[in-house]
Design a protein around this motif. Structure first.
Motif, PDB file in Angstrom:
ATOM      1  N   UNK A   1       0.819  -1.204   0.000  1.00 53.99           N
ATOM      2  CA  UNK A   1       0.000   0.000   0.000  1.00 53.99           C
ATOM      3  C   UNK A   1       0.856   1.259   0.000  1.00 53.99           C
ATOM      4  N   UNK A   2       1.992   1.200   0.689  1.00 51.29           N
ATOM      5  CA  UNK A   2       2.896   2.355   0.714  1.00 51.29           C
ATOM      6  C   UNK A   2       3.498   2.631  -0.650  1.00 51.29           C
ATOM      7  N   UNK A   3       3.601   1.602  -1.490  1.00 53.17           N
ATOM      8  CA  UNK A   3       4.050   1.782  -2.874  1.00 53.17           C
ATOM      9  C   UNK A   3       2.951   2.444  -3.707  1.00 53.17           C
ATOM     10  N   UNK A   4       1.697   2.029  -3.469  1.00 51.61           N
ATOM     11  CA  UNK A   4       0.592   2.558  -4.262  1.00 51.61           C
ATOM     12  C   UNK A   4       0.236   4.001  -3.895  1.00 51.61           C
ATOM     13  N   UNK A   5       0.473   4.380  -2.637  1.00 51.98           N
ATOM     14  CA  UNK A   5       0.086   5.710  -2.192  1.00 51.98           C
ATOM     15  C   UNK A   5       0.594   6.829  -3.085  1.00 51.98           C
ATOM     16  N   UNK A   6       1.910   6.913  -3.323  1.00 50.22           N
ATOM     17  CA  UNK A   6       2.422   7.987  -4.175  1.00 50.22           C
ATOM     18  C   UNK A   6       2.042   7.843  -5.657  1.00 50.22           C
ATOM     19  N   UNK A   7       1.600   6.653  -6.069  1.00 50.31           N
ATOM     20  CA  UNK A   7       1.216   6.446  -7.465  1.00 50.31           C
ATOM     21  C   UNK A   7      -0.188   6.954  -7.767  1.00 50.31           C
ATOM     22  N   UNK A   8      -0.954   7.255  -6.712  1.00 47.71           N
ATOM     23  CA  UNK A   8      -2.335   7.667  -6.872  1.00 47.71           C
ATOM     24  C   UNK A   8      -2.554   9.025  -6.222  1.00 47.71           C
TER      25      UNK A   8
ATOM     26  N   UNK B   1      -6.210  10.249  -5.559  1.00 48.16           N
ATOM     27  CA  UNK B   1      -7.505  10.382  -4.879  1.00 48.16           C
ATOM     28  C   UNK B   1      -8.039   9.062  -4.327  1.00 48.16           C
ATOM     29  N   UNK B   2      -7.466   7.955  -4.718  1.00 43.76           N
ATOM     30  CA  UNK B   2      -7.953   6.652  -4.283  1.00 43.76           C
ATOM     31  C   UNK B   2      -7.563   6.375  -2.836  1.00 43.76           C
ATOM     32  N   UNK B   3      -8.529   5.998  -1.997  1.00 42.46           N
ATOM     33  CA  UNK B   3      -8.201   5.556  -0.657  1.00 42.46           C
ATOM     34  C   UNK B   3      -7.438   4.239  -0.710  1.00 42.46           C
ATOM     35  N   UNK B   4      -6.410   4.104   0.123  1.00 41.54           N
ATOM     36  CA  UNK B   4      -5.560   2.913   0.147  1.00 41.54           C
ATOM     37  C   UNK B   4      -5.686   2.278   1.530  1.00 41.54           C
ATOM     38  N   UNK B   5      -6.256   1.074   1.581  1.00 45.15           N
ATOM     39  CA  UNK B   5      -6.565   0.438   2.863  1.00 45.15           C
ATOM     40  C   UNK B   5      -5.941  -0.956   2.918  1.00 45.15           C
ATOM     41  N   UNK B   6      -4.775  -1.113   3.537  1.00 43.38           N
ATOM     42  CA  UNK B   6      -4.186  -2.442   3.663  1.00 43.38           C
ATOM     43  C   UNK B   6      -4.910  -3.262   4.731  1.00 43.38           C
ATOM     44  N   UNK B   7      -4.972  -4.563   4.487  1.00 48.41           N
ATOM     45  CA  UNK B   7      -5.574  -5.486   5.445  1.00 48.41           C
ATOM     46  C   UNK B   7      -4.461  -6.098   6.295  1.00 48.41           C
TER      47      UNK B   7
ATOM     48  N   UNK C   1       1.027   2.412   9.672  1.00 51.01           N
ATOM     49  CA  UNK C   1      -0.197   2.976   9.103  1.00 51.01           C
ATOM     50  C   UNK C   1      -0.176   4.498   9.134  1.00 51.01           C
ATOM     51  N   UNK C   2       0.445   5.082  10.167  1.00 47.99           N
ATOM     52  CA  UNK C   2       0.596   6.540  10.195  1.00 47.99           C
ATOM     53  C   UNK C   2       1.489   7.013   9.052  1.00 47.99           C
ATOM     54  N   UNK C   3       2.577   6.283   8.829  1.00 44.09           N
ATOM     55  CA  UNK C   3       3.476   6.619   7.722  1.00 44.09           C
ATOM     56  C   UNK C   3       2.748   6.515   6.390  1.00 44.09           C
ATOM     57  N   UNK C   4       1.930   5.472   6.237  1.00 42.51           N
ATOM     58  CA  UNK C   4       1.145   5.322   5.006  1.00 42.51           C
ATOM     59  C   UNK C   4       0.225   6.518   4.793  1.00 42.51           C
ATOM     60  N   UNK C   5      -0.367   7.029   5.858  1.00 38.50           N
ATOM     61  CA  UNK C   5      -1.265   8.176   5.702  1.00 38.50           C
ATOM     62  C   UNK C   5      -0.505   9.407   5.225  1.00 38.50           C
TER      63      UNK C   5
END
Length: 323
Positions: A45-52, A54-60, A75-79
């Motif tokens: 998810x941390x890889x996808x975050x900067x690639x997008x 507006x899409x919410x990124x929610x890892x399980x 998860x804070x870093x991901x945000x």
């Protein structure tokens, strides 16, 4: 009316990034699944975050074998990397094979694992809030980067799924996330009443024998969105059937749907979602257009995931302490 539309996203290095980019600006969030056989969901998810954008990124994540402190900081870093678009889907692990992968604990009975998960959700939020929003001061005159009086010391005792006690100490090593509390999502299962009561969003499966949508709506706070998990449609006939299902589900109290696509089909499905499903939902009056959403929010669509899901801004658990 504007139903929430989410999808699953398998951490596949071949189709995952293209799927996320196709969904970006269209779906509300992608649930990055984790079956312990491939990429770690939070790292992916941390890889996808900067690639997008507006899409919410929610890892399980499965709290049974993971450290609450690490989950909170990751998860804070991901945000931060996703610019206030992160969430966290909390689940459990009960199989011997998964326990063997970690080698820390014996397999867990579901009720005990969910009891621990409910406690972990509380601890994660406390760690997120252990930095005030204004804790970073960058005061050159005193050579201070943070004001230690704006950090909160926590020491929480928990019991793991095998009955052993352990403690979690704070403050966190990561500043408070941009959203304060990235939305926490929990799947409704038998025996996880405490965990789903602590969630911001609850997922429900319509399979026979599952907890009913009506029971959840009676049980949960009215402000908690409930999303029904449905298979992703693969034909035009199934798209038409989905639109009818969404209309019925919203009438029963659902706030939207999570469409579950296989890894092999996720890229094709993302194209179908953008080209067929969302236009059909707009035409049916079940989801507002991006233009209408922007107008309702003062000229721009909301960029943070909490607002997209209709959740109120997160108030720090230590707000009374600071007052």
């Amino acid at each position: 009316m504007s139903v929430i539309i989410a999808t699953t996203l398998t951490p596949d290095p071949t189709t995952g990034p293209a799927t996320a980019k196709t969904l970006d600006g269209h779906a509300d969030f992608a649930l990055v699944t984790d079956d312990f056989t491939g990429f770690d969901a939070i790292e992916y998810a941390s890889w996808l975050g900067p690639l997008t954008g507006r899409l919410g990124i929610v890892p399980e994540v499965r709290t049974t074998h993971l450290e609450p402190f690490h989950l909170a900081t990751a998860s804070a870093t991901l945000d931060f990397t996703a610019r206030a678009r992160a969430g966290l889907a909390v689940g459990i692990s009960t199989t011997p094979a998964e326990a063997d992968l970690f080698g820390r604990r014996d397999p867990a009975p579901a009720n005990a694992a969910w009891a621990e998960a409910a406690s972990v959700i509380d601890v994660i939020r406390r760690l997120w809030d252990s930095w005030d929003d204004d804790a970073i001061i960058r005061d050159r005159a005193t050579d201070r980067y943070i004001d230690r009086d704006r950090l909160h010391y926590i020491e929480t005792q928990l019991q793991d799924s095998t009955g052993s006690d352990y403690s979690v100490l704070g403050p966190s090593i990561t500043p408070r996330p941009p959203q304060g509390h990235p939305p926490i999502i929990v799947r409704a299962e038998a025996g996880n009443e405490a965990a789903r009561a602590a969630a911001d969003v609850v997922l429900v499966d319509e399979a026979p024998g599952s907890i009913s949508l009506e029971d959840l709506r009676t049980e949960l706070d009215p402000g908690v969105p409930v999303l029904t998990v449905l298979p992703a449609p693969t034909t035009r006939a199934e798209v038409a059937e989905l639109i009818g299902s969404v209309r019925i589900l919203t009438g029963r109290g659902a706030a939207g749907v999570l469409l579950s696509a296989s890894a092999e089909n996720q890229l094709d499905f993302s194209v179908r979602l953008v080209s067929e499903i969302l236009p059909a939902l707009h035409a049916a009056g079940l989801r507002e257009t991006p233009e209408a959403a922007a107008a309702r929010h003062g000229g721009a669509e909301p960029s943070d995931l909490r607002t997209r899901l209709g959740l109120a801004p997160a108030v720090s658990l230590y707000a009374d302490v600071d007052a």
